[in-house]
Design an enzyme around this catalytic site. Structure first.
Site, short mmCIF file in Angstrom:
data_model
loop_
_atom_site.label_atom_id
_atom_site.label_comp_id
_atom_site.label_asym_id
_atom_site.label_seq_id
_atom_site.Cartn_x
_atom_site.Cartn_y
_atom_site.Cartn_z
N GLU A 38 -6.19 45.54 32.75
CA GLU A 38 -6.78 45.59 31.21
C GLU A 38 -5.67 44.75 30.42
O GLU A 38 -4.73 45.10 30.61
CB GLU A 38 -7.06 46.98 30.83
CG GLU A 38 -7.42 46.93 29.43
CD GLU A 38 -8.74 46.01 29.19
OE1 GLU A 38 -9.62 46.20 30.10
OE2 GLU A 38 -8.81 45.54 28.06
N THR A 82 -13.61 42.23 27.89
CA THR A 82 -13.52 42.62 29.19
C THR A 82 -15.09 42.02 30.06
O THR A 82 -15.18 41.71 31.04
CB THR A 82 -13.61 44.33 29.47
OG1 THR A 82 -12.59 44.66 29.05
CG2 THR A 82 -13.96 44.57 30.83
N HIS A 198 -4.77 49.41 26.74
CA HIS A 198 -5.63 48.44 25.95
C HIS A 198 -5.22 49.04 24.72
O HIS A 198 -4.61 50.16 24.49
CB HIS A 198 -7.25 49.43 26.30
CG HIS A 198 -8.28 48.77 25.58
ND1 HIS A 198 -8.47 48.79 24.15
CD2 HIS A 198 -9.31 48.17 25.92
CE1 HIS A 198 -9.52 48.05 23.64
NE2 HIS A 198 -9.98 47.59 24.94
N ASP A 257 -7.51 40.55 32.51
CA ASP A 257 -9.07 40.13 31.83
C ASP A 257 -9.00 39.19 30.72
O ASP A 257 -9.64 38.30 30.38
CB ASP A 257 -9.79 41.19 31.81
CG ASP A 257 -9.37 42.07 30.66
OD1 ASP A 257 -8.21 42.27 30.28
OD2 ASP A 257 -10.33 43.14 30.05
N HIS A 258 -7.93 39.48 29.72
CA HIS A 258 -7.72 38.55 28.52
C HIS A 258 -6.54 39.24 27.73
O HIS A 258 -5.69 40.02 28.27
CB HIS A 258 -8.88 38.82 27.64
CG HIS A 258 -9.23 40.25 27.31
ND1 HIS A 258 -8.24 41.16 26.63
CD2 HIS A 258 -10.10 41.12 27.70
CE1 HIS A 258 -8.85 42.42 26.51
NE2 HIS A 258 -10.03 42.32 27.44
C1 GP9 Z 1 -14.08 49.77 27.95
C2 GP9 Z 1 -13.18 48.89 28.50
C3 GP9 Z 1 -12.71 47.98 27.33
O1 GP9 Z 1 -14.79 50.59 28.88
O2 GP9 Z 1 -13.56 48.05 29.65
O3 GP9 Z 1 -13.37 46.78 27.18
P1 GP9 Z 1 -12.66 45.51 26.03
O4 GP9 Z 1 -12.34 46.43 24.82
O5 GP9 Z 1 -11.37 45.41 26.64
O6 GP9 Z 1 -13.39 44.62 26.00
MN MN Z 2 -10.50 44.18 28.44
#
Ligand code: GP9
Ligand code: MN
Length: 427
Positions: A38, A82, A198, A257-258
């Site tokens: 993440e 995500t 996150h 992911d980003h």
């Molecule tokens: C929530 C998680 C976060 O289930 O995958 O997503 P994001 O905020 O990074 O798009």
């Molecule tokens: Mn994410």
């Protein structure tokens, strides 16, 4: 309308890159682990704070002789964050310009996604995530993608101390995942979406005593702390995979992911990168995320090809020895020798080995110099730019028009969403 998909296919077929025989089929029949890191950016790899590595386990993995590691791999997400990453990784289709395609087109659309394809090659398929199933409409979209199992937060015993931010802490999540993993018939395709790294990067002292950075930007400074926690969780999970013997017959794929630090934090980014000022060139580079592939005896090393999330699925399929002659996928195999290395960002900007184009600013990739393109350069850049727009708009057309309902690749069985039920049975 049904004819539109034929135009898309024609375009894709003309641009497909040939597999590299050094890698094609080398991971055939192995379990596949997709580990979603993440908000994890590439700059964290080998990064130090107060002389200490932020991510020692990931660094070791990155430099392992049997890991194929990419250092010019970019995230390509937009607002869907995500979910955009998931869409690209599992379908090789771009997310949308606005919103999340998983939310708006996940339930109704037809897909030919990785889980469905692997299922039809004899794989068990499962997704694991420590958040509620409805987030990003995963509970519906995963059915469209053909996931047999989705172990969401309901499948995990939760104590108050187990949660932080969006859900289950990564260490607990990966530890308690083993009970389900052990029961999956092999070979399996399993994806693990981590969560703790996150925004707002909260983590207690008991979980990470790693020092925060000292840029003075409170949004940015704790980032390395949760990144360090994620690294510890990854390290423990790898120990488990090694001890249980699972790592021997598995291909382990890691990706970020980003970004975790958005472009709104320029002064802090400059400090993190030890630079006086940062420009759009630096910000483009800052969108690099890790992508690593590891399996026993893999011919590893740092691969410098330019690519992004859109390219993951074709790469994995080729490693598994799966033909992709007739799939609707916009990416191309990162291991292929002759590949197009233009990496579109979702807003139409792009990165390539020669140029980085950010809005009206053009930079030479090799040294970061901003240029005013001469006639010949302009011609090159224009043709790259139109390629980028073409890819993005064709991919949008596939999703917005639900074009895959008009086309089923040879040998592929259409997914029937009614076959799946992810509800946790409290019996
Ligand atoms: C929530 C998680 C976060 O289930 O995958 O997503 P994001 O905020 O990074 O798009
Ligand atoms: Mn994410």
């Amino acid at each position: 309308k049904p004819k539109d998909i034929q135009n898309v296919l024609k375009y894709i077929n003309a641009n497909r890159s040939k597999p590299n025989i050094q890698y094609y089929g080398k991971a055939k029949g192995k379990n596949v682990f997709i580990i979603h890191l993440e908000s994890f950016q590439q700059f964290l790899i080998d990064y130090k704070v107060d002389g200490k590595e932020v991510t020692p386990n990931l660094n070791r993995f990155y430099h392992n002789q049997h890991t194929i590691s990419f250092d010019n791999f970019y995230h390509q997400v937009a607002q869907g964050k995500t979910s955009d990453a998931e869409m690209m990784l599992e379908n090789s289709l771009f997310g949308l310009q606005q919103g999340s395609a998983m939310e708006t087109y996940g339930t109704q659309n037809t897909y030919q996604a990785a889980p469905a394809m692997l299922d039809q090659h004899g794989y068990t398929t499962a997704a694991f995530h420590g958040d509620v199933p409805s987030f990003w409409n995963r509970d519906n979209t995963y059915k469209s993608w053909g996931y047999q199992y989705f172990f969401d937060s309901n499948y995990y015993k939760i104590k108050p101390s187990y949660n932080v931010g969006y859900g289950l802490k990564d260490k607990i999540f990966l530890r308690d995942t083993a009970q389900y993993l052990q029961r999956l018939p092999q070979p399996f395709y399993a994806k693990f979406i981590t969560l703790t790294n996150h925004y707002p990067y909260e983590i207690g002292k008991e979980d990470s005593n790693f020092p925060a950075t000292k840029t003075g930007d409170n949004t940015v400074d704790p980032y390395v702390k949760t990144a360090n926690y994620l690294d510890q969780a990854f390290g423990e999970f790898m120990n488990y995979l090694n001890k249980s013997g699972l790592s021997k017959n598995s291909m382990i794929v890691l990706y970020g992911d980003h970004y975790g630090i958005s472009n709104n934090h320029r002064p802090a980014i400059a400090q993190l990168l030890h630079k006086k000022n940062i420009d759009s060139y630096d910000l483009a580079q800052f969108q690099k995320v890790p992508f690593m592939i590891h399996y026993n005896h893999a011919k590893g090393g740092i691969n410098h090809t330019y690519g992004g999330e859109i390219d993951v699925l074709p790469t994995i399929m080729h490693l598994l020895g799966m033909k992709d002659n007739n799939t609707v996928q916009f990416g191309n195999d990162l291991l292929s020798k002759h590949r197009n290395q233009i990496v579109p960002f979702r807003n139409g900007d792009f990165v390539s080995p020669e140029y980085i184009v950010m809005g009206s600013n053009v930079y030479l990739t090799k040294n970061g110099k901003q240029i005013t393109p001469n006639a010949q350069q302009k011609k090159q850049i224009d043709s790259m730019q139109s390629h980028v727009y073409k890819e993005l708009s064709m991919s949008d057309h596939v999703i917005l028009g639900d074009l895959l309902r008009f086309y089923t690749p040879k040998g592929f069985k259409k997914v029937n969403k009614k076959d799946y039920n992810y509800k946790y049975n409290y019996g």
